[in-house]
Design an enzyme around this catalytic site. Structure first.
Site, short mmCIF file in Angstrom:
data_model
loop_
_atom_site.label_atom_id
_atom_site.label_comp_id
_atom_site.label_asym_id
_atom_site.label_seq_id
_atom_site.Cartn_x
_atom_site.Cartn_y
_atom_site.Cartn_z
N LYS A 180 1.01 -1.00 0.01
CA LYS A 180 0.02 -0.43 0.08
C LYS A 180 1.18 1.77 0.08
O LYS A 180 0.90 1.79 0.72
CB LYS A 180 -0.46 -0.10 1.65
N ASP A 237 -1.58 -11.64 5.70
CA ASP A 237 -1.77 -12.39 6.23
C ASP A 237 -3.95 -12.46 5.77
O ASP A 237 -4.25 -13.58 5.91
CB ASP A 237 -1.98 -11.48 7.51
N ASP A 241 -4.65 -16.19 3.23
CA ASP A 241 -6.42 -16.38 3.70
C ASP A 241 -7.49 -16.61 2.11
O ASP A 241 -8.12 -17.46 1.99
CB ASP A 241 -7.21 -16.06 4.89
#
Ligand code: NAP
Length: 485
Positions: A180, A237, A241
């Site tokens: 980002k 993270d 997922d």
């Protein structure tokens, strides 16, 4: 059967909590049935170690064994609930600085998803110890909390190099650096800058760049277009997922935690206490983690043999309840037996990816040192807890600075300038950043001046936090507030 030496390799085995002992036992028996020359050293971590009063949840014997062996297969560990109880999983990752979490994401036979047939096959390489997950949090006021996002050049170098090395070891063509960096130019931007530099050492791999929000979008739109992704801890993270969800969920997702001194292989899922001890757990994720471990140990043929048997069993059945998909469900033990029975066979048309030994990056240990002359203090931010309006707080602090070589430059609230007044209807909380600069630019913002500013403010307001504003090699080493010039 193995391309490495045939003398047994000692590996630490942590059965873990909940379904851990069942899925770890399944992985162990398949690896043994495949003929892997491994000697297991079984040690304890998790629930019972916490219960003995060990606050880390990791036994001393486990630490010794991990240090000695450098390779581990680990079951999931329960995280104590309530204040103060730190996760033993995170403790292990931090104790051993396993800075890289790698998660292969690949379409598996027999597992139907909305993405089946797209040929999804990529690896997420996630920085595993820094970023917001360094766990450095403070209540700043009664109603405002802060979490430090720490990103180091060394951490970025290690994870960038690991991503390129993973690409080389698996014959992949590109690595996408996901950040980002458009918003967090210093922290997220550091990964992008370091990755750019490191990429020049890997001319055969195409470096790509993507912002994390777009990456989430592209992972759902075109998941087959990715090869290797590298990213910071929290982005990784979430993205990993999401990626697991594309190919069938956490129950079949394997992972590795890689560091200089330890490579620890574990399923992505947790202890699933609701099905523990009931012969219902799906051991696929743990088995595929064991496959990653065999490759790490350079037992490539054995890894392919175990992987092929798992894939064939997934394709033909029987399968455990969570992935039965219309088939009659079987238990953990029957599924494991079926895999053992399939050793030596492979699904039709299945071609294992060619793997080469993973070369771990060599990045110097120990703290990086920044020579004092590179950093020049040009101001300070003092964070103040106040019930005053921006106008009254600004006037009060400006008055307090009268006669000082330091002036109040601006006040921001949650990153937006509110003093001098902007005319915008900014909603404020009781957490103000007061930015101080020298009245004469170019002079030196000494520690005596810092202490003088604090002494002046502390007489009237409660301050809770201070940051020095430094130029690094003549470049601004801090962010401007929204609306600051
Ligand atoms: P979880 O243990 O992954 O379980 C969530 C649900 O997913 C389970 O209730 C079960 O759903 C299903 N599931 C997960 N693994 C499965 C498997 N191998 N076979 C079949 N079904 C499976 O997540 P959680 O409930 O959030 O966490 C439980 C504990 O595990 C917590 O203490 C957490 O801190 C810990 N944890 C540890 C690790 C680790 O050690 N690396 C990772 C994550 C969580 P059904 O309801 O459908 O049966």
């Amino acid at each position: 059967m193995t391309s490495a030496s045939s003398s047994p390799r000692r590996v630490t085995l942590i059965p873990g909590d909940g379904i851990g002992p069942e899925v770890v036992a399944a992985a162990r028996s398949v690896v043994e049935a495949a003929g892997a020359p491994i000697e297991w050293e079984v040690v304890r971590a998790g629930r019972e170690v916490f219960a003995e009063g060990n606050a880390t949840g990791v036994s001393a014997a486990a630490i010794e064994s991990l240090k000695r062996n450098g390779v581990a297969l680990k079951g999931p560990l329960e995280t104590p609930i309530g204040h103060g109880g730190k996760s033993a999983n995170v403790t292990l990752r931090k104790f051993f600085e396993t800075y890289g979490n790698t998660r292969p994401v690949r379409e598996l036979p027999g597992i139907q998803t909305p993405f089946s047939g797209r040929g999804i096959d990529f690896v997420v390489v996630r920085e595993n110890v820094e970023d917001l997950y360094a766990g450095i949090e403070h209540m700043q006021t009664a109603t405002v909390a802060q979490c430090l996002k720490l990103v180091s050049e060394k951490g970025c170098e290690k994870i960038s190099r690991l991503a390129f090395e993973v690409a080389l070891s698996e014959g992949r063509r590109s690595v996408t650096c996901v950040t980002k960096a458009n918003i967090m130019k210093l922290t997220e931007g550091m990964l992008k800058r370091v990755f750019e530099r490191v990429a020049s050492d890997y001319p055969d791999i195409e470096p790509r760049y993507m912002l994390v929000d777009n990456c989430a979008h592209q992972l759902v739109r075109h998941p087959e277009s990715f090869d290797v992704l590298v990213t910071t801890n929290m982005n990784g993270d979430i993205l990993s997922d999401l990626a697991s969800g594309l190919v069938g969920g956490l129950g079949i997702a394997p992972g590795a935690n890689i560091g200089r001194d330890l490579a620890m292989f574990e399923a992505v899922h947790g202890t699933a206490p609701d099905i523990a001890g009931r012969d219902m757990a799906n051991p696929t994720a743990m088995l595929l983690s064991a496959v990653l471990m065999l490759r790490h140990l350079q037992m490539f043929e054995l890894a392919d043999r175990v992987e092929a048997a798992v894939l064939l069993t997934l394709e033909r059945g029987p399968r455990t309840g969570d992935i039965a998909g219309g088939m009659e469900a079987c238990g953990t033990a029957a599924f494991t037996d079926a895999i053992i029975g399939n050793l030596g066979r492979a699904p039709d048309g299945w071609k294992p990816r060619t793997h080469r030994p993973l070369h771990l990056p060599e990045v110097a240990e120990g703290p990086d040192r920044t020579p004092a002359e590179r950093m020049r203090c040009v101001g300070i931010d003092v964070f103040v807890d106040s019930e005053l309006s921006p106008q009254d707080l600004g006037a009060s602090i400006s008055n307090l600075m009268e006669g000082s070589p330091v002036r109040l430059k601006m006040i921001s609230n949650r990153g937006t300038v509110v003093y001098p007044l902007t005319g915008a209807p900014t909603d404020c909380v009781d957490h103000w950043r007061c930015r101080f600069a020298l009245r004469e630019p170019g002079a030196s913002f000494t520690d005596d001046l810092v202490l003088d500013v604090l002494a002046r403010i502390a007489g009237r307001h409660r301050y809770m936090h201070l940051e020095k504003l430094c130029d690094l090699d003549g470049q601004r080493g801090y962010a401007l507030a929204q609306g600051e010039e």
